[in-house]
Every structure is written in structure tokens, then in C-alpha cells.
Design a protein around this motif. Structure first.
Motif, mmCIF file in Angstrom:
data_model
loop_
_atom_site.group_PDB
_atom_site.id
_atom_site.type_symbol
_atom_site.label_atom_id
_atom_site.label_comp_id
_atom_site.label_asym_id
_atom_site.label_seq_id
_atom_site.Cartn_x
_atom_site.Cartn_y
_atom_site.Cartn_z
ATOM 1 N N ASN A 39 0.818 -1.215 0.000
ATOM 2 C CA ASN A 39 0.000 0.000 0.000
ATOM 3 C C ASN A 39 0.850 1.263 0.000
ATOM 4 O O ASN A 39 0.313 2.363 0.052
ATOM 5 N N ASN A 40 2.163 1.109 -0.055
ATOM 6 C CA ASN A 40 3.037 2.273 -0.199
ATOM 7 C C ASN A 40 4.317 1.827 -0.905
ATOM 8 O O ASN A 40 4.611 0.633 -0.985
ATOM 9 N N GLN A 58 -8.946 -3.716 -5.499
ATOM 10 C CA GLN A 58 -9.198 -2.698 -4.499
ATOM 11 C C GLN A 58 -9.665 -3.314 -3.187
ATOM 12 O O GLN A 58 -10.612 -4.096 -3.158
ATOM 13 N N ASP A 63 -7.471 2.917 -1.158
ATOM 14 C CA ASP A 63 -6.431 1.895 -1.239
ATOM 15 C C ASP A 63 -5.500 2.200 -2.423
ATOM 16 O O ASP A 63 -5.906 2.801 -3.409
ATOM 17 N N SER A 64 -4.241 1.788 -2.297
ATOM 18 C CA SER A 64 -3.277 1.887 -3.397
ATOM 19 C C SER A 64 -2.510 0.577 -3.492
ATOM 20 O O SER A 64 -2.256 -0.071 -2.480
ATOM 21 N N ASP A 65 -2.151 0.202 -4.694
ATOM 22 C CA ASP A 65 -1.258 -0.937 -4.916
ATOM 23 C C ASP A 65 -0.004 -0.421 -5.604
ATOM 24 O O ASP A 65 -0.093 0.245 -6.646
ATOM 25 N N PHE A 66 1.155 -0.715 -5.032
ATOM 26 C CA PHE A 66 2.427 -0.354 -5.638
ATOM 27 C C PHE A 66 3.117 -1.630 -6.111
ATOM 28 O O PHE A 66 3.362 -2.544 -5.311
ATOM 29 N N LEU A 93 -9.935 5.283 -10.425
ATOM 30 C CA LEU A 93 -8.549 5.047 -10.048
ATOM 31 C C LEU A 93 -7.618 6.000 -10.784
ATOM 32 O O LEU A 93 -7.975 6.583 -11.809
ATOM 33 N N ASN A 94 -6.430 6.159 -10.227
ATOM 34 C CA ASN A 94 -5.299 6.776 -10.914
ATOM 35 C C ASN A 94 -4.332 5.665 -11.278
ATOM 36 O O ASN A 94 -4.099 4.759 -10.465
ATOM 37 N N LYS A 105 4.018 8.255 -1.771
ATOM 38 C CA LYS A 105 2.677 8.059 -2.325
ATOM 39 C C LYS A 105 2.269 9.164 -3.290
ATOM 40 O O LYS A 105 1.422 8.956 -4.156
ATOM 41 N N ALA A 142 1.797 2.268 -9.981
ATOM 42 C CA ALA A 142 0.950 2.598 -8.839
ATOM 43 C C ALA A 142 -0.496 2.663 -9.307
ATOM 44 O O ALA A 142 -0.805 3.312 -10.307
ATOM 45 N N ASP A 144 -3.978 3.826 -7.715
ATOM 46 C CA ASP A 144 -4.632 4.498 -6.591
ATOM 47 C C ASP A 144 -6.140 4.398 -6.782
ATOM 48 O O ASP A 144 -6.695 4.989 -7.712
#
Length: 201
Positions: A39-40, A58, A63-66, A93-94, A105, A142, A144
Motif C-alpha cells: 500500500n506504499n 481494491q 487503497d493503493s497498490d504499488f 482510479l489513478n 505516495k 501505482a 490508486d
């Protein structure tokens, strides 16, 4: 010298089947720590060149996936993204892509690709193809997530696949034919003829 049927089958299998074919691996978020990709940036999920498919999604709003791909096989033409929202009526999402690891982030400079999407629903999946153009170095990705319909669905999910390079793990692999096959076939034929000649004597 007796030419046994088992010997023939063993030689045949070695020649025609060869070694087990190499295929690209699939990695699913369920296999990550707590079933979630990092998440970071400091917890980025790292994928080697042998990984051909990554499946994630998600966990909640915000939430974010890196993800970090540490390189690509020669012949890999693109990194293809497919975002879906099964059961959901909206989702967003981004998507950010860099050729080096994200510093934090909020690292948006400088990106190889960056875009926002806010209309991902059950009926409108999103597909993006990022062309590599011969690039084989690392890529940091990433995703987001925001504004998803969790009441009707489970949020936005994604499948990332590499085009070209190793075949995916669920694809039928071609049977390799060794370069010395004609010579080996000739040798087998000679052994069969020798056996028949000895029987007649």
C-alpha cells in the motif's frame, strides 16, 4: 545388441517431448502478505521477468497498490492492464507508471504514463496497453483506487499481463524439436534395420 521397445520409447520421448517448456508465472494478490499488494512504495510487490500475469484489486476506498517489475524479457512488447468492477455501478482510479521506484505516495514526477479514470462499472471495463518499444528495464506501477461501489460489488479489480516474451502459464506451450532430430531419426532407423537383419540370420 537387442533393441528393446522401452529403449525406443525413452529415446522417442527425449527427442520429441524435450525438457519441460518454460512459461511465465501468474501472481495473485491472495498470495501476497495479508492478501494485499503493498500500500506504499516501501512495500512494493516485486515481480521478476518470469512473471507474466499479476492479478489484484481494491481493498477499500483510498487503497493503493504499488507494483515493481524489475525488468522485461527480450521480445516483450507491452504491459497490458484490464480493470473491471464486477457488480459495481461505479469505480475510479489513478494509474501511474515510472521507470524507477516511487519516492512516496504522492510522487507524480516524472511519469512515463499517468491518467485518472472515474467511470469503471460492471458494464464498462477499462483496458490500457503501455507499449515498451524494446525497453527491458524496470517499471514501477501505482494504482490508486477511489470512489468504488462496494455496496453492489467488491470494488475495482485488475489483471496485468505482459505481451510477448514468455508465454503465459495457462497457454499451451509448443513442443520443441531439437536441431539433431533428422540425425537421431536416421540412427533409430539403422538400429531397427540391424535388429531385423540379425533375426533373419
Amino acid at each position: 545388441m537387442t533393441f528393446h521397445r522401452r529403449t525406443f520409447l525413452a529415446v522417442f520421448a527425449a527427442l520429441f517431448l524435450g525438457a519441460a517448456p518454460v512459461v511465465a508465472a501468474t501472481v495473485v494478490a491472495d498470495e501476497a502478505v495479508s492478501g494485499e499488494f503493498g500500500n506504499n512504495p516501501n512495500q512494493s510487490a516485486v515481480f521478476g521477468k518470469d512473471v507474466g500475469t499479476v492479478i489484484g484489486g481494491q481493498k477499500n476506498n483510498g487503497d493503493s497498490d504499488f507494483l515493481f517489475f524489475d525488468g522485461f524479457e527480450d521480445g516483450t512488447t507491452s504491459l497490458d492492464f484490464s480493470f473491471t468492477n464486477v457488480g459495481g455501478n461505479w469505480g475510479g482510479l489513478n494509474l501511474r507508471i515510472k521507470d524507477e521506484a516511487f519516492k512516496n505516495k504522492n510522487d507524480w514526477w516524472s511519469l512515463e504514463f499517468g491518467a485518472s479514470y472515474d467511470k469503471i462499472s460492471d458494464s464498462t471495463p477499462l483496458k490500457i496497453s503501455f507499449a515498451l518499444d524494446g525497453y527491458t528495464g524496470p517499471l514501477a506501477v501505482a494504482v490508486d483506487f477511489f470512489n468504488a461501489d462496494f455496496k453492489n460489488g467488491n470494488g475495482v479489480s485488475y489483471v496485468i499481463t505482459k505481451s510477448g516474451g514468455l508465454p503465459p502459464s495457462n497457454a499451451p506451450a509448443p513442443i520443441p524439436l531439437p536441431a539433431g532430430l533428422p540425425l537421431a531419426a536416421t540412427g533409430l532407423g539403422a538400429l531397427v534395420l540391424a535388429r531385423r537383419f540379425r533375426r533373419k540370420r
